[in-house]
Scaffold this active site. Structure first.
Site, PDB file in Angstrom:
ATOM      1  N   LYS A 232      -2.731  -0.920  13.128  1.00  0.00           N
ATOM      2  CA  LYS A 232      -2.216   0.209  13.910  1.00  0.00           C
ATOM      3  C   LYS A 232      -2.740   1.524  13.328  1.00  0.00           C
ATOM      4  O   LYS A 232      -3.234   1.556  12.196  1.00  0.00           O
ATOM      5  CB  LYS A 232      -0.692   0.174  13.947  1.00  0.00           C
ATOM      6  CG  LYS A 232      -0.044   0.056  12.599  1.00  0.00           C
ATOM      7  CD  LYS A 232       1.416  -0.370  12.726  1.00  0.00           C
ATOM      8  CE  LYS A 232       2.081  -0.277  11.375  1.00  0.00           C
ATOM      9  NZ  LYS A 232       3.441  -0.775  11.382  1.00  0.00           N
TER      10      LYS A 232
ATOM     11  N   ARG B 188      16.141  -1.514  14.366  1.00  0.00           N
ATOM     12  CA  ARG B 188      15.065  -0.783  15.029  1.00  0.00           C
ATOM     13  C   ARG B 188      14.743  -1.571  16.299  1.00  0.00           C
ATOM     14  O   ARG B 188      15.428  -1.425  17.294  1.00  0.00           O
ATOM     15  CB  ARG B 188      13.862  -0.669  14.079  1.00  0.00           C
ATOM     16  CG  ARG B 188      12.797   0.272  14.556  1.00  0.00           C
ATOM     17  CD  ARG B 188      11.682   0.474  13.540  1.00  0.00           C
ATOM     18  NE  ARG B 188      10.860  -0.713  13.355  1.00  0.00           N
ATOM     19  CZ  ARG B 188       9.740  -0.737  12.623  1.00  0.00           C
ATOM     20  NH1 ARG B 188       9.334   0.358  12.001  1.00  0.00           N
ATOM     21  NH2 ARG B 188       9.035  -1.833  12.497  1.00  0.00           N
TER      22      ARG B 188
ATOM     23  N   TYR C 150      -4.913  32.747   1.285  1.00  0.00           N
ATOM     24  CA  TYR C 150      -3.748  33.230   2.034  1.00  0.00           C
ATOM     25  C   TYR C 150      -2.642  33.628   1.073  1.00  0.00           C
ATOM     26  O   TYR C 150      -2.384  32.933   0.095  1.00  0.00           O
ATOM     27  CB  TYR C 150      -3.224  32.138   2.965  1.00  0.00           C
ATOM     28  CG  TYR C 150      -4.018  32.029   4.254  1.00  0.00           C
ATOM     29  CD1 TYR C 150      -4.140  33.136   5.107  1.00  0.00           C
ATOM     30  CD2 TYR C 150      -4.627  30.836   4.609  1.00  0.00           C
ATOM     31  CE1 TYR C 150      -4.865  33.033   6.284  1.00  0.00           C
ATOM     32  CE2 TYR C 150      -5.341  30.720   5.784  1.00  0.00           C
ATOM     33  CZ  TYR C 150      -5.458  31.830   6.622  1.00  0.00           C
ATOM     34  OH  TYR C 150      -6.160  31.732   7.777  1.00  0.00           O
TER      35      TYR C 150
ATOM     36  N   MET D 173      -6.445  25.790   7.136  1.00  0.00           N
ATOM     37  CA  MET D 173      -6.566  24.755   8.160  1.00  0.00           C
ATOM     38  C   MET D 173      -7.886  23.986   7.994  1.00  0.00           C
ATOM     39  O   MET D 173      -7.928  22.776   8.160  1.00  0.00           O
ATOM     40  CB  MET D 173      -6.492  25.371   9.553  1.00  0.00           C
ATOM     41  CG  MET D 173      -6.448  24.324  10.654  1.00  0.00           C
ATOM     42  SD  MET D 173      -6.534  25.001  12.309  1.00  0.00           S
ATOM     43  CE  MET D 173      -4.830  25.329  12.656  1.00  0.00           C
TER      44      MET D 173
HETATM   45  C1  LIG Z   1       3.447  -1.462  10.133  1.00  0.00           C
HETATM   46  C2  LIG Z   1       4.050  -2.780  10.211  1.00  0.00           C
HETATM   47  C3  LIG Z   1       3.623  -3.806   9.357  1.00  0.00           C
HETATM   48  C4  LIG Z   1       2.648  -3.590   8.234  1.00  0.00           C
HETATM   49  O1  LIG Z   1       3.302  -2.982   7.164  1.00  0.00           O
HETATM   50  P1  LIG Z   1       2.605  -2.810   5.738  1.00  0.00           P
HETATM   51  O2  LIG Z   1       3.692  -2.424   4.848  1.00  0.00           O
HETATM   52  O3  LIG Z   1       1.585  -1.759   5.891  1.00  0.00           O
HETATM   53  O4  LIG Z   1       2.007  -4.114   5.381  1.00  0.00           O
HETATM   54  C5  LIG Z   1       4.147  -5.053   9.547  1.00  0.00           C
HETATM   55  N1  LIG Z   1       5.066  -5.286  10.520  1.00  0.00           N
HETATM   56  C6  LIG Z   1       5.494  -4.336  11.350  1.00  0.00           C
HETATM   57  C7  LIG Z   1       6.490  -4.667  12.387  1.00  0.00           C
HETATM   58  C8  LIG Z   1       5.022  -3.034  11.214  1.00  0.00           C
HETATM   59  O5  LIG Z   1       5.473  -2.089  12.027  1.00  0.00           O
END
Ligand SMILES: *Cc1c(COP(=O)(O)O)cnc(C)c1O
Length: 697
Positions: free
Chosen positions: A354, A448, A578, A627
Site C-alpha cells: 500500500k 477498526r 525563515y 518547502m
Molecule cells: C498496513 C497493514 C499491514 C502491514 O503492516 P506492517 O506493520 O507494515 O507489516 C498488514 N495488515 C494490514 C491490515 C495493514 O493495514
C-alpha cells in the site's frame, strides 16, 4: 580482459549491429574483392540479427516473460510505423495482389528488411510456447526447428537430394519466402539470449573468435558447393553467438538508451537512403558506383537522419537532478527471502504494497518480489490494485480497505480480492448480483474493520450470499509490537482462532487465514495460517522504538538523496533562513540542499537535530526547513561544493542515516516517514549487483 573498463556494451554493440545490417544491404567491399565482400556481408554481418534477437530474449527472461505482451505490442507498433514509412517505395516498385500483400504483411515483411518484425512477432510466441515444455526441451525443440530452417537456407542444395525434403521445402516456400523466419530462426536465438550463458571474458572472446573462424570456413565451403539458397543460417552461427553474447554480457554495465534508439532508427531508415542513393545514380553515376562510397553515403545519411530525429525528442529530465529515492531491488528481494525463512510450512508471504509500497514504487517492487516467489500482495484501495495489474502483476491482490459496492465490476475486471469490512458492506457487495472474490475481516479487538469475531450469525448470513466468493478470513493485531502487552495480543489470537473453529464446525470453509503483520511475525510463535502480511520489514527497516523477540537479517531498501544547489559563507553573527532562525556562531559555510518538506520529509526534522551526509561526512541541518530547500552547515566539510549529492536517508561512504533515526527525531514511525516520500522525489531503481550510479550529472 578484466582490465577493460566496463560500460553499456550491449547497447553499444547495437550500433555496430546496425552498421552490419547496412553492410548486408550495400555490399561495401564488392568493388575490391568478391570474397572479401562475401565474408563481411554473408558471414560476419550474419551475427547482427541474432544479436538483436538474443538481446530481446535476455530482457524478456529478466522479468520472467511477464512483459511478452508489452514487447509484442511495441514491436507491432514499430512494424506498423515501418510499413507506413515504406508504403511509397512499395507503390513505386509496383504492387502485389492483395492476397500476396496480406501474406507478406503477416509473414515476410512488406519490404525486404522488414522481415524481421513479423518474424519476431511470431517467434516470441513460439519461444514462449516452447518454454512450457521446460527449458532443456524448449531449447532442444528450438534447435530442431533451426536445423529444419538450415535445410531451406544455406543447406538447400543438400536438402534437394532428398525428395521428401524437397517437397517439404517447396510447400514451405509457398507460405514463407525464406526459412529464416519466426518459426525456424527466431526461437533459438530468443531462447539462447534468455539462457544468458556466461563464460569468463577470455573464454568468451576465444570462443567467439573460434566460432567466427568456423563460420567463415562453413560459409566458404557452402559457397563452393553451391548449396546456398540464402545465406543467413549457419550450423556454427548459434555457437559463435553464444560466446559473443557472453563476452558482451561480461563487459556490460549500465545502459545507453540513446544508442538503443539510434540503432533502431538506422535499421528502420537505411533502406530509404539506399533507394535515394540509387536514384542519385542517374545524376552522379561514378560516385555511387563505388560500393564503399555507396555504403558510406547510406550509412552517413542514415545516422544523420537518426540523430536529427532523435534530437526532436523532448529532453528527458534526469531522475537524479533534484531529489530522488534510490530503491535497491536486490535488497528488497533479500529481505523477502529472510522473512520467508521465518515462516512455518504452508505459510506464505503476502507482500503489503500500500501507499506505493511505502514509497518504494508498488509495481517495480511487486515484479521484483515475484522473482523471490511471492505470489500474494495486499494494497489499500482499488486504484492501487488496478495499478499492480496494469503493471503486469499476477497472483492474489487483496484490497485491505473499503471499496464502494458500485465498483464491483472493476474488482471483477481486474481480478482483485476485496475485504469485507463489516456485515452491511458484504451484503451491499453481494447485492450487485455478480460473483466477487472476498476475504472476510474479523474484528478481534482493534475496533477498526471487520465483522465482530463472535457474531457467528452475521458470518453465517454472509456465507449464505452466493455472490461472495469467500477465499479467506483474516484479522489485524493492534499491539503486537509491544512485548509487554502480550496478554492483549493473545486475547486477539484466541478470538480469531475461536471464530475460525466455529465456522469450520458449521461446515463453512474459512479459506486462507492470516493475522500477523510485520511485528506479529517477529513477536509471535508461528500461527496456523496461510499468509503473513508483511509490510515495513520487507523494506528492510523496523517501525522504530519497540523491542522484538527476533530480528532477521534485513537490509534497508530506500535511500533519499538530493543535490547541493550552492554554498555560501556567513560571518560570525550572520543569520539565515525563515525567521532568521539560524545564527552563525563562527564563520560558517552553509550548503543549500534541493529538498524541502514538500518532498515528504517532516519540516520539524531540521529543528530536531536532523543531519545530512555529504561526501561521506555528517553535517547538521541549519535553521528551518523550507518547502523546497534546506540549509546545511558544512563548515566542517570544506570540500563540499555545488552539485554534490546530499543523503538524507541511507548510506554515503562509511556513514549512514537510518530511516529509523529520522523517524524517531520527528516523533513518528518509519511507516509514515517512508510512505510520504512518494510524489516529488523521483524513483531510481537499482538491480542486482549494480553499483549506485555516479553522482555526477
Ligand atoms: C498496513 C497493514 C499491514 C502491514 O503492516 P506492517 O506493520 O507494515 O507489516 C498488514 N495488515 C494490514 C491490515 C495493514 O493495514
Amino acid at each position: 580482459m578484466t582490465a577493460l573498463k566496463k560500460g553499456p556494451a550491449l547497447d553499444r554493440f547495437r550500433l555496430l549491429a546496425a552498421v552490419l545490417v547496412v553492410c548486408i544491404h550495400t555490399g561495401p567491399l564488392s568493388v575490391y574483392r568478391e570474397t572479401a565482400d562475401f565474408w563481411l556481408c554473408r558471414v560476419a554481418a550474419r551475427t547482427a540479427v541474432p544479436f538483436f534477437l538474443m538481446l530481446s530474449g535476455y530482457f524478456l527472461e529478466r522479468d520472467g516473460w511477464a512483459s511478452t505482451g508489452r514487447f509484442w505490442k511495441k514491436t507491432l507498433g514499430l512494424y506498423a510505423a515501418a510499413v507506413l514509412l515504406y508504403l511509397p517505395l512499395n507503390l513505386y516498385c509496383g504492387g502485389y495482389s492483395p492476397l500476396e500483400w496480406g501474406k507478406r504483411l503477416a509473414l515476410d515483411g512488406t519490404l525486404y528488411h522488414l522481415w524481421y518484425f513479423p518474424a519476431v512477432l511470431l517467434g516470441v510466441w513460439v519461444a514462449r510456447g516452447l518454454l512450457h515444455l521446460g527449458r532443456p526441451a524448449a531449447l532442444a525443440a528450438a534447435v530442431g526447428l533451426y536445423l529444419l530452417g538450415l535445410g531451406g537456407d544455406s543447406y538447400f542444395g543438400l536438402a534437394l537430394r532428398f525428395p521428401a525434403a524437397e517437397r517439404f521445402y517447396a510447400g514451405l516456400f509457398q507460405l514463407f519466402s525464406h526459412s529464416r523466419n519466426g518459426l525456424f530462426y527466431v526461437p533459438l536465438f530468443l531462447l539462447l539470449g534468455a539462457a544468458g550463458k556466461r563464460w569468463s571474458p577470455s573464454v568468451s572472446a576465444l570462443g567467439a573468435a573460434l566460432g567466427l573462424a568456423l563460420m567463415s570456413a562453413e560459409g566458404f565451403a557452402l559457397r563452393a558447393l553451391g548449396w546456398q539458397r540464402h545465406d543467413s543460417m549457419y550450423l556454427t552461427l548459434p555457437l559463435c553467438m553464444m560466446f559473443l553474447f557472453s563476452l558482451l554480457l561480461s563487459q556490460n554495465r549500465g545502459e545507453d538508451r540513446r544508442a538503443r534508439r539510434l540503432s533502431m532508427l538506422v535499421y528502420l531508415l537505411h533502406p530509404w537512403f539506399i533507394a535515394l542513393v540509387w536514384a542519385g545514380d542517374r545524376f552522379a553515376a561514378p560516385l555511387v558506383e563505388h560500393s564503399l562510397v555507396r555504403f558510406a553515403a547510406v550509412l552517413a545519411a542514415s545516422f544523420l537522419a537518426a540523430l536529427s530525429l532523435d534530437g526532436l525528442r523532448p529532453l528527458p529530465i534526469p531522475a537524479r537532478s533534484r531529489v530522488w529515492r534510490e530503491i535497491d531491488l536486490s535488497a528488497l528481494r533479500q529481505n523477502a527471502r529472510a522473512l520467508q525463512a521465518l515462516l512455518p510450512r504452508g505459510c506464505e508471504l503476502m507482500a503489503v504494497l500500500k501507499a506505493d509500497a511505502y514509497g518504494h514504487g508498488a509495481v517495480r517492487s511487486a515484479r521484483c518480489l515475484e522473482k523471490a516467489g511471492v505470489r500474494a500482495f495486499a494494497v489499500a484501495c482499488l486504484g492501487e490494485g488496478v495499478a499492480l495489474r496494469k503493471g503486469g502483476v499476477r497472483g492474489t491482490v487483496l484490497i485491505l480497505g473499503y471499496t464502494s459496492p458500485e465498483l464491483v465490476p472493476l474488482l471483477r475486471r481486474w481480478r482483485l480480492t476485496q475485504t469485507v469490512v463489516d456485515e452491511a458492506h458484504g451484503h451491499a457487495l453481494a447485492d450487485r448480483g455478480r460473483p466477487v472474490r472476498v476475504h472476510l475481516a474479523l474484528d478481534t479487538g482493534m475496533c477498526r474493520l471487520g465483522v465482530p469475531a463472535e457474531d457467528t450469525a452475521a458470518l453465517e448470513r454472509l456465507y449464505e450470499r452466493k455472490e461472495l466468493r469467500i477465499g479467506g478470513v483474516f484479522s489485524h493485531l493492534c499491539v503486537s509490537d509491544d512485548l509487554e502487552r502480550q496478554a492483549e495480543t493473545d486475547a486477539q489470537l484466541a478470538r480469531f482462532h475461536r471464530a475460525v473453529r466455529s465456522l469450520r464446525q458449521r461446515g463453512l470453509d474459512p479459506g486462507k487465514l492470516h493475522i500477523q503483520a510485520s511485528y506479529g511475525l517477529l513477536n509471535l510463535p508461528p500461527q496456523p495460517c496461510a499468509y503473513v502480511r508483511a509490510g515495513i520489514l520487507l523494506y528492510g527497516v523496523g517501525s522504530g522504538g519497540s523491542s522484538v523477540r527476533q530480528w532477521p537479517p534485513l537490509c534497508p531498501v530506500l535511500s533519499l538523496r538530493a543535490r547541493v544547489a550552492c554554498v555560501r559563507v556567513l560571518q560570525k553573527g550572520d543569520r539565515a533562513g525563515y525567521g532568521l532562525e539560524f545564527q552563525a556562531a563562527r564563520k560558517t559555510r552553509l550548503a543549500v540542499v534541493t529538498l524541502g518538506y514538500a518532498d515528504g520529509l517532516p519540516r520539524n526534522l531540521a529543528q530536531r537535530g536532523g543531519r545530512v551526509l555529504i561526501r561521506g561526512r555528517v553535517c547538521p541541518m541549519a535553521g528551518r526547513m523550507c518547502m523546497d530547500q534546506l540549509l546545511v552547515d558544512v563548515t566542517d566539510a570544506p570540500e563540499v561544493q555545488a552539485g554534490d549529492t546530499a543523503t538524507l536517508i541511507g548510506r554515503d561512504g562509511g556513514a549512514e542515516i537510518p530511516a529509523e533515526e529520522v523517524a524517531e527525531r520527528c516523533g513518528t514511525i518509519t511507516n509514515e516517514l517512508l510512505s510520504r516520500l512518494g510524489n516529488r522525489a523521483l524513483p531510481v531503481y537499482r538491480r542486482d549487483g549494480e553499483r549506485p550510479a555516479s553522482t555526477a550529472f
